[in-house]
Design an enzyme around this catalytic site. Structure first.
Site, PDB file in Angstrom:
ATOM      1  N   ARG A 166       0.815  -1.304  -0.010  1.00  0.00           N
ATOM      2  CA  ARG A 166       0.071   0.016   0.085  1.00  0.00           C
ATOM      3  C   ARG A 166       1.014   1.305   0.137  1.00  0.00           C
ATOM      4  NH1 ARG A 166      -3.865   2.234   4.980  1.00  0.00           N
ATOM      5  NH2 ARG A 166      -4.737   3.861   3.758  1.00  0.00           N
ATOM      6  N   HIS A 167       0.361   2.355  -0.581  1.00  0.00           N
ATOM      7  CA  HIS A 167       1.059   3.665  -0.641  1.00  0.00           C
ATOM      8  C   HIS A 167       1.420   4.193   0.692  1.00  0.00           C
ATOM      9  CE1 HIS A 167      -2.437   5.700   0.684  1.00  0.00           C
ATOM     10  NE2 HIS A 167      -3.164   5.047  -0.408  1.00  0.00           N
ATOM     11  N   GLY A 168       2.455   4.976   0.787  1.00  0.00           N
ATOM     12  CA  GLY A 168       2.594   5.702   2.152  1.00  0.00           C
ATOM     13  C   GLY A 168       1.825   6.557   2.575  1.00  0.00           C
ATOM     14  N   GLU A 169       1.814   7.190   3.827  1.00  0.00           N
ATOM     15  CA  GLU A 169       0.848   8.158   4.166  1.00  0.00           C
ATOM     16  C   GLU A 169       0.662   9.380   3.274  1.00  0.00           C
ATOM     17  OE1 GLU A 169       0.338   9.977   8.767  1.00  0.00           O
ATOM     18  OE2 GLU A 169       1.869  11.313   7.386  1.00  0.00           O
ATOM     19  N   GLN A 190      -1.907  12.906   2.368  1.00  0.00           N
ATOM     20  CA  GLN A 190      -2.729  14.031   2.938  1.00  0.00           C
ATOM     21  C   GLN A 190      -3.903  13.922   3.267  1.00  0.00           C
ATOM     22  OE1 GLN A 190      -1.278  16.712   4.009  1.00  0.00           O
ATOM     23  NE2 GLN A 190       0.656  16.943   2.830  1.00  0.00           N
ATOM     24  N   ASN A 201      -4.893  10.875   4.295  1.00  0.00           N
ATOM     25  CA  ASN A 201      -5.031   9.950   5.533  1.00  0.00           C
ATOM     26  C   ASN A 201      -4.830  10.696   6.732  1.00  0.00           C
ATOM     27  OD1 ASN A 201      -2.868   7.694   3.599  1.00  0.00           O
ATOM     28  ND2 ASN A 201      -5.082   7.400   3.885  1.00  0.00           N
ATOM     29  N   GLU A 222      -7.657   3.391  -6.673  1.00  0.00           N
ATOM     30  CA  GLU A 222      -8.286   3.286  -5.536  1.00  0.00           C
ATOM     31  C   GLU A 222      -9.894   2.986  -5.863  1.00  0.00           C
ATOM     32  OE1 GLU A 222      -8.923   2.840  -2.326  1.00  0.00           O
ATOM     33  OE2 GLU A 222      -8.052   4.391  -1.599  1.00  0.00           O
TER      34      GLU A 222
END
Length: 301
Positions: free
Chosen positions: A25-28, A30, A32, A113
């Protein structure tokens, strides 16, 4: 199940299959960090936070250690969602990989997504998500958006394309052209996507039911799952991950037992002991004798 035999019945030699398929999964982002970001920025343009950038860098090195841990020759091919946060995550991950090890990357729209609609109004989305919890996560469709079932359909289409890439040896041919050596090393695939799309991917791959999907926890930012070839030529989460990890992800004891079976199962075989295939619809083994007696009574004159 996409296995060494393939869904189309065409056998693939186990040595030519990717050793691992890693889902990350992508990083954190904005979004999130602050839901209000979706009210002014389209979902696909939401960027990573500074922490998300660092997560991508660390994840790249963690995955590289997985790929190189066994020694020997290895290569990697990436599939990435077209969203800004996944592309940025891959760019940061890429710092860990020597160029000669990367045989290619493909942007793949079908692993994007779940669509929630064009812009999200915070209070409205709160009510919608509460409704989804009552209705069920898999079948609930967001207004002007998608349900998880819709995502399942497009991920299934990607699944078929992925198998064709493997079955026709396109990735191995790219490896041979890139590295100028025979197809002897460990080929690995890394799919950089989103939490729900990755859960749906595993659901499709391992033939999990809707009920089993509903109990799965989302992946954390830059958390990944390693699907690795077992000794018999089937893919399993249990080769790389522990029972404790799988329990924390929401896998039931039956699902973990199935993963353990897959870790050594002969390729192309079917887990007849997998309880959710039969017991949900037919009688348990304890009732077999009663059923046999009834059948015999019906046959007697």
């Amino acid at each position: 199940m996409l296995s060494a035999d393939g869904e189309n019945g065409v056998a693939a030699h186990p040595k030519l299959l990717p050793k691992r398929i890693i889902l990350i999964r992508h990083g954190e982002s904005q979004g999130n960090k602050d839901d209000a970001a979706y009210t002014v920025t389209p979902d696909y343009k939401i960027p990573l936070t500074a922490e998300g950038i660092e997560q991508g860098k660390r994840a790249g090195w963690r995955i590289r250690r997985v790929l190189s841990g066994g020694g020997g020759d290895w290569s990697v091919y990436f599939y990435v969602s077209p969203y800004e946060r996944t592309r940025s995550t891959l760019r940061e991950m890429g710092r860990a990989f020597p160029r000669k090890r990367v045989i290619g990357v493909r942007e793949e729209c079908r692993i994007r997504e779940q669509d929630f609609g064009n812009f999200q109004v915070t209070e409205r989305m709160k009510v919608i998500k509460e409704t989804r919890e009552k209705f069920g996560r898999f079948f609930y469709r967001f207004p002007e958006g998608e349900s998880a079932a819709d995502v399942f359909d497009r991920v299934s289409s990607f699944f078929e394309s992925l198998w064709r890439d493997i079955d026709m040896q396109r990735l191995r041919a790219a490896e041979q052209q890139q590295q100028h050596h025979p197809m002897a090393g460990d080929l690995n695939l890394v799919i950089v996507s989103h939490g729900l799309a990755l859960r749906v991917f595993m659901m499709k791959w391992f033939k999990w039911t809707v009920e089993q999907f509903e109990r799965l926890n989302n992946l954390g930012n830059c958390e990944f799952r390693v699907m690795q070839l077992g000794s018999g030529g089937d893919y399993s989460l249990a080769v790389h991950h522990s029972d404790e990890e799988m329990r924390a992800w929401g896998l039931s004891p039956e699902m973990i037992e199935d993963q353990t079976w897959r870790a050594s199962a002969p390729r192309g075989s079917w887990n007849e002991k997998c309880p959710w295939y039969l017991d949900a619809f037919f009688h348990t083994h304890a009732q077999e004798q009663e059923d046999d007696d009834q059948e015999q009574d019906e046959q007697d004159p």
